[in-house]
Design a protein around this motif. Structure first.
Motif, PDB file in Angstrom:
ATOM      1  N   VAL A  67       0.873  -1.268  -0.089  1.00  0.00           N
ATOM      2  CA  VAL A  67       0.210   0.010   0.035  1.00  0.00           C
ATOM      3  C   VAL A  67       1.007   1.329   0.026  1.00  0.00           C
ATOM      4  O   VAL A  67       1.583   1.291   0.922  1.00  0.00           O
ATOM      5  N   ILE A  68       0.619   2.157  -1.085  1.00  0.00           N
ATOM      6  CA  ILE A  68       1.268   3.547  -1.073  1.00  0.00           C
ATOM      7  C   ILE A  68       0.199   4.430  -0.165  1.00  0.00           C
ATOM      8  O   ILE A  68      -0.726   4.630  -0.824  1.00  0.00           O
ATOM      9  N   GLU A  69       0.566   5.046   0.818  1.00  0.00           N
ATOM     10  CA  GLU A  69      -0.384   6.058   1.524  1.00  0.00           C
ATOM     11  C   GLU A  69       0.044   7.252   1.230  1.00  0.00           C
ATOM     12  O   GLU A  69       0.727   7.856   1.717  1.00  0.00           O
ATOM     13  N   VAL A  89       4.291   2.081   2.403  1.00  0.00           N
ATOM     14  CA  VAL A  89       5.036   3.222   2.230  1.00  0.00           C
ATOM     15  C   VAL A  89       4.258   4.500   2.297  1.00  0.00           C
ATOM     16  O   VAL A  89       3.223   4.713   1.595  1.00  0.00           O
ATOM     17  N   GLU A  90       4.796   5.581   2.937  1.00  0.00           N
ATOM     18  CA  GLU A  90       4.037   6.970   3.140  1.00  0.00           C
ATOM     19  C   GLU A  90       4.551   7.760   2.020  1.00  0.00           C
ATOM     20  O   GLU A  90       5.805   7.936   1.872  1.00  0.00           O
ATOM     21  N   SER A 106       8.500   7.200  -7.269  1.00  0.00           N
ATOM     22  CA  SER A 106       9.465   7.438  -5.964  1.00  0.00           C
ATOM     23  C   SER A 106       8.811   6.598  -4.848  1.00  0.00           C
ATOM     24  O   SER A 106       9.614   5.696  -4.268  1.00  0.00           O
ATOM     25  N   ALA A 107       7.557   6.515  -4.715  1.00  0.00           N
ATOM     26  CA  ALA A 107       6.901   5.755  -3.598  1.00  0.00           C
ATOM     27  C   ALA A 107       7.195   4.262  -3.860  1.00  0.00           C
ATOM     28  O   ALA A 107       7.661   3.410  -3.200  1.00  0.00           O
ATOM     29  N   ARG A 108       6.953   3.855  -5.263  1.00  0.00           N
ATOM     30  CA  ARG A 108       7.032   2.435  -5.483  1.00  0.00           C
ATOM     31  C   ARG A 108       8.366   1.856  -5.281  1.00  0.00           C
ATOM     32  O   ARG A 108       8.532   0.542  -4.883  1.00  0.00           O
ATOM     33  N   ASP A 113      13.050  -4.296  -4.113  1.00  0.00           N
ATOM     34  CA  ASP A 113      12.961  -5.285  -5.455  1.00  0.00           C
ATOM     35  C   ASP A 113      11.665  -6.127  -5.166  1.00  0.00           C
ATOM     36  O   ASP A 113      11.212  -7.051  -5.722  1.00  0.00           O
ATOM     37  N   ALA A 114      10.896  -5.945  -3.968  1.00  0.00           N
ATOM     38  CA  ALA A 114       9.709  -6.664  -3.658  1.00  0.00           C
ATOM     39  C   ALA A 114       8.790  -6.481  -4.593  1.00  0.00           C
ATOM     40  O   ALA A 114       8.361  -5.428  -5.251  1.00  0.00           O
TER      41      ALA A 114
END
Length: 227
Positions: A67-69, A89-90, A106-108, A113-114
């Motif tokens: 999840v990207i918050e 990731v915030e 950037s967030a991803r 490498d997940a």
């Protein structure tokens, strides 16, 4: 300032964002990662709905979830997600009212490498700006809570037109909001978006979550079949 020149600049910015989004979408599909953009106004219950949905997906063997918050400030929601055992990731936009592709990439990258079967973006709480910006998602959905009122569909039509699914949240409040006209919401939303899927849910009671999870699993299967 020349108004025509300003419009051209906006078109250039949007075109660059759209091109980056198309490339990102293809990359994520090639990895087998299904990316969902979740949009809503503040307080609609995005984080709570996400947690309920993820729990339902996990019960069906969907273990790899990220999840990207996105928030203007703070990591409150990202911590809620992490406390539920979900990688998060915030993304702080520092006052920007929408998420652009540079922010998404950037967030991803912060996940390293997940690779996830499911990646969610909890977008900025806003029913205006996010509708205009392609975030590279394979599927865009929006939430509308019962306390907000059904007439948001009249006030923010671009958002309803931009998504594949409308998730009505906090349906357990329907008895407390007799002015919420579900029939008119359906009617007006489908004028704007004839193919819109509508789900009525309550993360508190679990109502509608399984049905929504089944639909979004089917969407993932459709998207992955394109590879």
């Amino acid at each position: 300032m020349d108004k025509h020149r300003t419009l051209e600049v906006k078109r250039d910015v949007m075109a660059a964002n759209d091109a980056a989004a198309d490339a990102f979408r293809a990359e994520e599909r090639a990895k087998g990662e299904f990316f969902i953009d979740v949009m809503a106004s503040p307080g609609a219950g995005k984080t709570t709905l996400l947690l309920a949905l993820i729990e339902e997906l996990r019960s069906r063997d969907a273990d790899k979830v990220g999840v990207i918050e996105a928030d203007l400030e703070s990591d409150v929601d990202a911590m809620k997600i992490k406390e539920a055992g979900v990688d998060s990731v915030e993304l702080n936009t520092r006052g920007v009212c929408h998420v652009e592709m540079g922010m998404v990439k950037s967030a991803r990258s912060a996940f390293g490498d997940a690779v996830f079967d499911w990646m969610f973006l909890e977008n900025i709480g806003n029913l205006v700006c996010p509708a205009d910006f392609d975030t590279g998602a394979h599927c865009r959905i929006m939430l509308l809570s019962v306390p907000e009122g059904w007439d948001k569909v009249m006030k923010y039509p671009p958002m309803f037109a931009a998504v594949e699914a409308l998730v009505v949240t906090k349906s357990d409040y329907l008895s407390l909001n007799p002015d919420f006209d579900m029939n008119r919401l359906h009617e007006q939303a489908r004028i704007l978006n004839p193919h819109l899927k509508v789900f009525v849910t309550s993360a508190r009671t679990g109502d509608g979550i399984a049905e929504f999870a089944e639909w979004i699993r089917a969407r993932r299967n459709e998207e992955m079949a394109i590879r």
